[in-house]
Scaffold this motif. Structure first.
Motif, PDB file in Angstrom:
ATOM      1  N   VAL A 109      -9.081   1.044   1.157  1.00 33.93           N
ATOM      2  CA  VAL A 109      -8.207   0.524   0.072  1.00 33.93           C
ATOM      3  C   VAL A 109      -8.268   1.283  -1.054  1.00 33.93           C
ATOM      4  N   PRO A 110      -6.921   1.315  -1.643  1.00 38.37           N
ATOM      5  CA  PRO A 110      -6.871   2.119  -2.881  1.00 38.37           C
ATOM      6  C   PRO A 110      -7.596   1.539  -4.133  1.00 38.37           C
ATOM      7  N   ILE A 111      -8.010   2.429  -4.784  1.00 31.73           N
ATOM      8  CA  ILE A 111      -8.713   1.646  -6.226  1.00 31.73           C
ATOM      9  C   ILE A 111      -7.949   2.028  -7.497  1.00 31.73           C
ATOM     10  N   CYS A 112      -8.325   0.974  -8.445  1.00 34.65           N
ATOM     11  CA  CYS A 112      -7.707   0.777  -9.701  1.00 34.65           C
ATOM     12  C   CYS A 112      -8.040   2.056 -10.581  1.00 34.65           C
ATOM     13  N   SER A 113      -6.924   2.707 -10.791  1.00 31.86           N
ATOM     14  CA  SER A 113      -7.276   3.787 -11.863  1.00 31.86           C
ATOM     15  C   SER A 113      -7.766   3.599 -13.052  1.00 31.86           C
ATOM     16  N   GLU A 114      -7.772   2.385 -13.618  1.00 30.58           N
ATOM     17  CA  GLU A 114      -7.891   1.806 -15.028  1.00 30.58           C
ATOM     18  C   GLU A 114      -9.421   0.989 -14.821  1.00 30.58           C
ATOM     19  N   HIS A 115      -9.822   0.306 -13.853  1.00 30.51           N
ATOM     20  CA  HIS A 115     -11.055  -0.185 -13.696  1.00 30.51           C
ATOM     21  C   HIS A 115     -11.998  -0.157 -12.393  1.00 30.51           C
ATOM     22  N   GLY A 116     -11.424   0.916 -11.555  1.00 31.89           N
ATOM     23  CA  GLY A 116     -12.268   1.393 -10.623  1.00 31.89           C
ATOM     24  C   GLY A 116     -12.420   0.306  -9.456  1.00 31.89           C
ATOM     25  N   ASP A 117     -11.891  -0.845  -9.635  1.00 34.91           N
ATOM     26  CA  ASP A 117     -12.065  -1.863  -8.546  1.00 34.91           C
ATOM     27  C   ASP A 117     -11.016  -1.544  -7.418  1.00 34.91           C
ATOM     28  N   SER A 118     -11.141  -2.378  -6.369  1.00 33.93           N
ATOM     29  CA  SER A 118     -10.073  -2.024  -5.379  1.00 33.93           C
ATOM     30  C   SER A 118      -8.920  -2.911  -5.612  1.00 33.93           C
ATOM     31  N   LEU A 119      -7.785  -2.311  -5.336  1.00 30.02           N
ATOM     32  CA  LEU A 119      -6.575  -3.137  -5.503  1.00 30.02           C
ATOM     33  C   LEU A 119      -6.405  -3.952  -4.299  1.00 30.02           C
ATOM     34  N   SER A 120      -6.908  -5.327  -4.620  1.00 32.20           N
ATOM     35  CA  SER A 120      -6.914  -6.104  -3.546  1.00 32.20           C
ATOM     36  C   SER A 120      -5.944  -7.274  -3.604  1.00 32.20           C
ATOM     37  N   SER A 121      -5.165  -7.209  -4.869  1.00 35.37           N
ATOM     38  CA  SER A 121      -4.067  -8.292  -5.244  1.00 35.37           C
ATOM     39  C   SER A 121      -2.825  -7.521  -5.362  1.00 35.37           C
ATOM     40  N   PHE A 122      -1.841  -8.392  -5.429  1.00 36.38           N
ATOM     41  CA  PHE A 122      -0.569  -7.958  -5.341  1.00 36.38           C
ATOM     42  C   PHE A 122       0.289  -8.984  -6.554  1.00 36.38           C
ATOM     43  N   CYS A 123       0.752  -8.125  -7.619  1.00 36.57           N
ATOM     44  CA  CYS A 123       1.316  -8.748  -8.764  1.00 36.57           C
ATOM     45  C   CYS A 123       2.795  -9.108  -8.380  1.00 36.57           C
TER      46      CYS A 123
END
Length: 235
Positions: free
Chosen positions: A64-78
């Protein structure tokens, strides 16, 4: 909260009035059996989560790709910005209060939408291929018609040329005949003029001789001379 351990008091309206906790949903999605039991009514209309587990892009074990700002997994879709986000982006970041869905929910909906459109796309593709074939057939018919029309034009023009050539020969013969008739008429007129000229010269000679003669001869020859002179002018 399973991430920050911050307690949340249940509102008076019950748990249904709680704000959606994307961290909890992310943990639930990491355990397909929990997600299936809780949200099975959302996916059974087309295919279950277990049926989708074979797809690498929906497999919980996939990277799963990681958020570059918060370091969490990009688990949602805006859905507003059409971009992958993490739970922190939705709670604290630029996508706070934006409408969103979990990646797997959005992927399932996207998959259903595309799966529904694929037959239409295939049908449209077949229609366009059929249209292309018809266009090629029409092009061939137009080319054949053009060749036939061209041959027909050549045929008619060749026939017309033959008729014109024949008429040209007839006109040339007619013009030549008329010219000959006119030439003959002119030559006949020349011949008549030549004869008249000879008569006039003879008359001139006789008149000259008569004028030189004595009175008796003049009076005797006068009547004949007048007849000849009259003949010269009447001819």
């Amino acid at each position: 909260c399973p991430k920050c351990n911050h307690p949340t008091r249940i509102p008076s309206h019950g748990v249904d009035s709680l704000v959606k906790n994307y961290g909890v949903l992310e943990i639930m999605f990491s355990h397909p059996s929990m997600y299936k039991n809780r949200y099975s009514n959302k996916i059974t209309d087309t295919q279950s989560l277990e049926e989708m587990k074979g797809r690498e892009d929906l497999n919980p074990q996939s990277l799963v790709p990681i958020c570059s700002e918060h370091g969490d997994s990009l688990s949602s879709f805006c859905t507003k910005d059409n971009i992958l986000v993490c739970s922190s982006c939705l709670v604290y970041g630029d996508h706070k209060q934006h409408p969103c869905k979990l990646v797997k929910e959005a992927a399932l909906e996207c998959h259903r939408t595309i799966a529904q459109l694929v037959p239409d796309v295939e049908e449209k593709s077949r229609e366009m291929q059929s249209a292309i074939k018809e266009i090629h057939k029409m092009k061939e018919r137009i080319q054949e018609s053009s060749h036939s029309l061209s041959d027909l034009i050549d045929k008619h023009f060749n026939e017309l040329i033959k008729v014109l050539n024949c008429r040209r020969k007839e006109l040339k013969v007619e013009v030549l005949h008329r010219s000959q008739l006119r030439v003959e008429a002119l030559m006949n007129h020349v011949e008549s003029l030549e004869k008249a000229t000879v008569s006039a010269q003879d008359c001139h000679t006789e008149c000259t001789e008569l004028l030189a003669a004595n009175d008796h001869k003049l009076l005797l020859g006068n009547h004949e001379a007048e007849k000849k002179i009259l003949g010269v002018f009447t001819n």
